[in-house]
Design a protein around this motif. Sequence first.
Motif, PDB file in Angstrom:
ATOM      1  N   TYR A  49       2.238   4.518   1.031  1.00 60.18           N
ATOM      2  CA  TYR A  49       2.799   3.533   1.966  1.00 60.18           C
ATOM      3  C   TYR A  49       4.190   3.969   2.426  1.00 60.18           C
ATOM      4  N   TRP A  50       5.069   4.295   1.465  1.00 63.40           N
ATOM      5  CA  TRP A  50       6.436   4.682   1.811  1.00 63.40           C
ATOM      6  C   TRP A  50       6.490   6.041   2.488  1.00 63.40           C
ATOM      7  N   TYR A  51       5.626   6.977   2.103  1.00 65.34           N
ATOM      8  CA  TYR A  51       5.551   8.274   2.784  1.00 65.34           C
ATOM      9  C   TYR A  51       5.287   8.066   4.277  1.00 65.34           C
ATOM     10  N   MET A 103      -0.994  -8.199   2.539  1.00 67.96           N
ATOM     11  CA  MET A 103      -1.619  -7.001   3.082  1.00 67.96           C
ATOM     12  C   MET A 103      -0.672  -6.392   4.101  1.00 67.96           C
ATOM     13  N   TYR A 104      -0.609  -5.080   4.108  1.00 67.87           N
ATOM     14  CA  TYR A 104       0.216  -4.338   5.060  1.00 67.87           C
ATOM     15  C   TYR A 104      -0.725  -3.574   5.985  1.00 67.87           C
ATOM     16  N   PHE A 105      -0.666  -3.879   7.274  1.00 66.69           N
ATOM     17  CA  PHE A 105      -1.533  -3.264   8.272  1.00 66.69           C
ATOM     18  C   PHE A 105      -0.801  -2.076   8.870  1.00 66.69           C
ATOM     19  N   MET A 106      -1.342  -0.877   8.694  1.00 63.90           N
ATOM     20  CA  MET A 106      -0.637   0.353   9.054  1.00 63.90           C
ATOM     21  C   MET A 106      -1.397   1.138  10.122  1.00 63.90           C
ATOM     22  N   GLY A 158       3.932  -8.214  -6.969  1.00 64.72           N
ATOM     23  CA  GLY A 158       4.763  -7.659  -5.912  1.00 64.72           C
ATOM     24  C   GLY A 158       4.672  -6.156  -5.724  1.00 64.72           C
ATOM     25  N   LYS A 159       3.673  -5.508  -6.333  1.00 66.31           N
ATOM     26  CA  LYS A 159       3.523  -4.059  -6.212  1.00 66.31           C
ATOM     27  C   LYS A 159       2.344  -3.714  -5.304  1.00 66.31           C
ATOM     28  N   ILE A 160       2.546  -2.711  -4.442  1.00 64.48           N
ATOM     29  CA  ILE A 160       1.442  -2.203  -3.622  1.00 64.48           C
ATOM     30  C   ILE A 160       0.575  -1.343  -4.531  1.00 64.48           C
ATOM     31  N   THR A 161      -0.659  -1.804  -4.752  1.00 64.63           N
ATOM     32  CA  THR A 161      -1.524  -1.163  -5.743  1.00 64.63           C
ATOM     33  C   THR A 161      -2.857  -0.673  -5.191  1.00 64.63           C
ATOM     34  N   HIS A 162      -3.103  -0.874  -3.902  1.00 67.50           N
ATOM     35  CA  HIS A 162      -4.412  -0.493  -3.372  1.00 67.50           C
ATOM     36  C   HIS A 162      -4.282  -0.100  -1.905  1.00 67.50           C
ATOM     37  N   SER A 163      -5.150   0.810  -1.485  1.00 63.95           N
ATOM     38  CA  SER A 163      -5.224   1.205  -0.077  1.00 63.95           C
ATOM     39  C   SER A 163      -6.685   1.397   0.305  1.00 63.95           C
ATOM     40  N   ALA A 164      -6.968   1.206   1.595  1.00 61.04           N
ATOM     41  CA  ALA A 164      -8.339   1.368   2.095  1.00 61.04           C
ATOM     42  C   ALA A 164      -8.295   1.776   3.561  1.00 61.04           C
ATOM     43  N   MET A 165      -9.322   2.483   3.998  1.00 59.91           N
ATOM     44  CA  MET A 165      -9.444   2.981   5.372  1.00 59.91           C
ATOM     45  C   MET A 165     -10.339   2.056   6.174  1.00 59.91           C
ATOM     46  N   TYR A 213      -2.237  18.034  -1.692  1.00 59.38           N
ATOM     47  CA  TYR A 213      -3.227  18.223  -2.758  1.00 59.38           C
ATOM     48  C   TYR A 213      -3.628  19.688  -2.699  1.00 59.38           C
ATOM     49  N   LYS A 214      -3.552  20.377  -3.846  1.00 64.50           N
ATOM     50  CA  LYS A 214      -3.935  21.791  -3.874  1.00 64.50           C
ATOM     51  C   LYS A 214      -4.292  22.188  -5.297  1.00 64.50           C
ATOM     52  N   ASN A 215      -5.411  22.887  -5.442  1.00 66.86           N
ATOM     53  CA  ASN A 215      -5.837  23.405  -6.753  1.00 66.86           C
ATOM     54  C   ASN A 215      -5.801  22.337  -7.839  1.00 66.86           C
ATOM     55  N   HIS A 216      -6.278  21.175  -7.523  1.00 69.49           N
ATOM     56  CA  HIS A 216      -6.326  20.032  -8.435  1.00 69.49           C
ATOM     57  C   HIS A 216      -4.952  19.596  -8.930  1.00 69.49           C
ATOM     58  N   GLY A 217      -3.931  19.852  -8.122  1.00 67.41           N
ATOM     59  CA  GLY A 217      -2.600  19.290  -8.308  1.00 67.41           C
ATOM     60  C   GLY A 217      -2.320  18.440  -7.071  1.00 67.41           C
ATOM     61  N   TRP A 218      -1.381  17.504  -7.165  1.00 64.43           N
ATOM     62  CA  TRP A 218      -1.143  16.601  -6.051  1.00 64.43           C
ATOM     63  C   TRP A 218       0.254  16.001  -6.150  1.00 64.43           C
ATOM     64  N   SER A 219       0.732  15.560  -5.009  1.00 65.29           N
ATOM     65  CA  SER A 219       2.003  14.832  -4.984  1.00 65.29           C
ATOM     66  C   SER A 219       1.737  13.372  -5.332  1.00 65.29           C
ATOM     67  N   ILE A 220       2.771  12.685  -5.759  1.00 64.93           N
ATOM     68  CA  ILE A 220       2.634  11.258  -6.064  1.00 64.93           C
ATOM     69  C   ILE A 220       2.197  10.489  -4.821  1.00 64.93           C
ATOM     70  N   SER A 221       2.729  10.881  -3.661  1.00 63.14           N
ATOM     71  CA  SER A 221       2.369  10.182  -2.416  1.00 63.14           C
ATOM     72  C   SER A 221       0.907  10.395  -2.032  1.00 63.14           C
ATOM     73  N   TRP A 222       0.268  11.431  -2.536  1.00 60.92           N
ATOM     74  CA  TRP A 222      -1.149  11.662  -2.259  1.00 60.92           C
ATOM     75  C   TRP A 222      -2.015  10.643  -3.010  1.00 60.92           C
ATOM     76  N   ALA A 223      -1.625  10.280  -4.214  1.00 66.18           N
ATOM     77  CA  ALA A 223      -2.532   9.551  -5.100  1.00 66.18           C
ATOM     78  C   ALA A 223      -2.096   8.149  -5.503  1.00 66.18           C
ATOM     79  N   THR A 224      -0.919   7.701  -5.083  1.00 68.15           N
ATOM     80  CA  THR A 224      -0.399   6.402  -5.503  1.00 68.15           C
ATOM     81  C   THR A 224      -0.161   5.525  -4.284  1.00 68.15           C
ATOM     82  N   ALA A 225      -0.708   4.317  -4.290  1.00 69.72           N
ATOM     83  CA  ALA A 225      -0.688   3.454  -3.101  1.00 69.72           C
ATOM     84  C   ALA A 225       0.723   3.190  -2.584  1.00 69.72           C
ATOM     85  N   HIS A 226       1.639   2.737  -3.446  1.00 69.40           N
ATOM     86  CA  HIS A 226       2.974   2.419  -2.932  1.00 69.40           C
ATOM     87  C   HIS A 226       3.690   3.670  -2.429  1.00 69.40           C
TER      88      HIS A 226
END
Length: 166
Positions: free
Chosen positions: A83-85, A159-162, A121-128, A67-80
């Motif tokens: 997860y794969w990152y 749920m996927y426990f990471m 069947g899609k990973i759509t959410h993440s939480a800490m 994430y930089k200057n209000h730009g971001w990678s897909i892996s920064w902002a998308t749950a699935h």
Amino acid sequence: MDYRITSTYSRSKAVNYAIKHAKNPNPAYRYFPVVGDNGGDCTNFTSQCLFAGVAPMIFSGKNIWWYKNHGWSISWATAHSLYWYLKINAHDNLYGAKGREVSSSSLLEKGDIIFYRNQRGKITHSAMITSFKNGSPLISQHTPEVLNISYIKPWASKMYFMKISL
């Protein structure tokens, strides 16, 4: 933003960030609202927590997360994608945050992440994970903005426990 290079994930820094910004999003980052039945800020928030825990941003190479200057990678902002990152980094032992899936919530610690799969069947959410009550994880998240709630989500088909490390 701090771009330190480290080899140890700071669970306490990640959790302290989550607690501070769970109900009050950090204005230094874009907030992703829900539009229709898409979007939300959950994974942007989870990524912010990882970064606060000194996970380094990865701007190039096989597996990017930034994430930089209000730009971001897909892996920064998308749950699935996050997860794969995390899984790919762990599997291939790449530089950056790593996630190792475990079979039970009882193996998790503060600073670990739970990913949620919807009925389609899609990973759509993440939480800490930010606390525990009677041995059960409590999570903090965005969309909605909540602090230390039960990790159980009746809508989730899985749920996927990471476990998180660097």
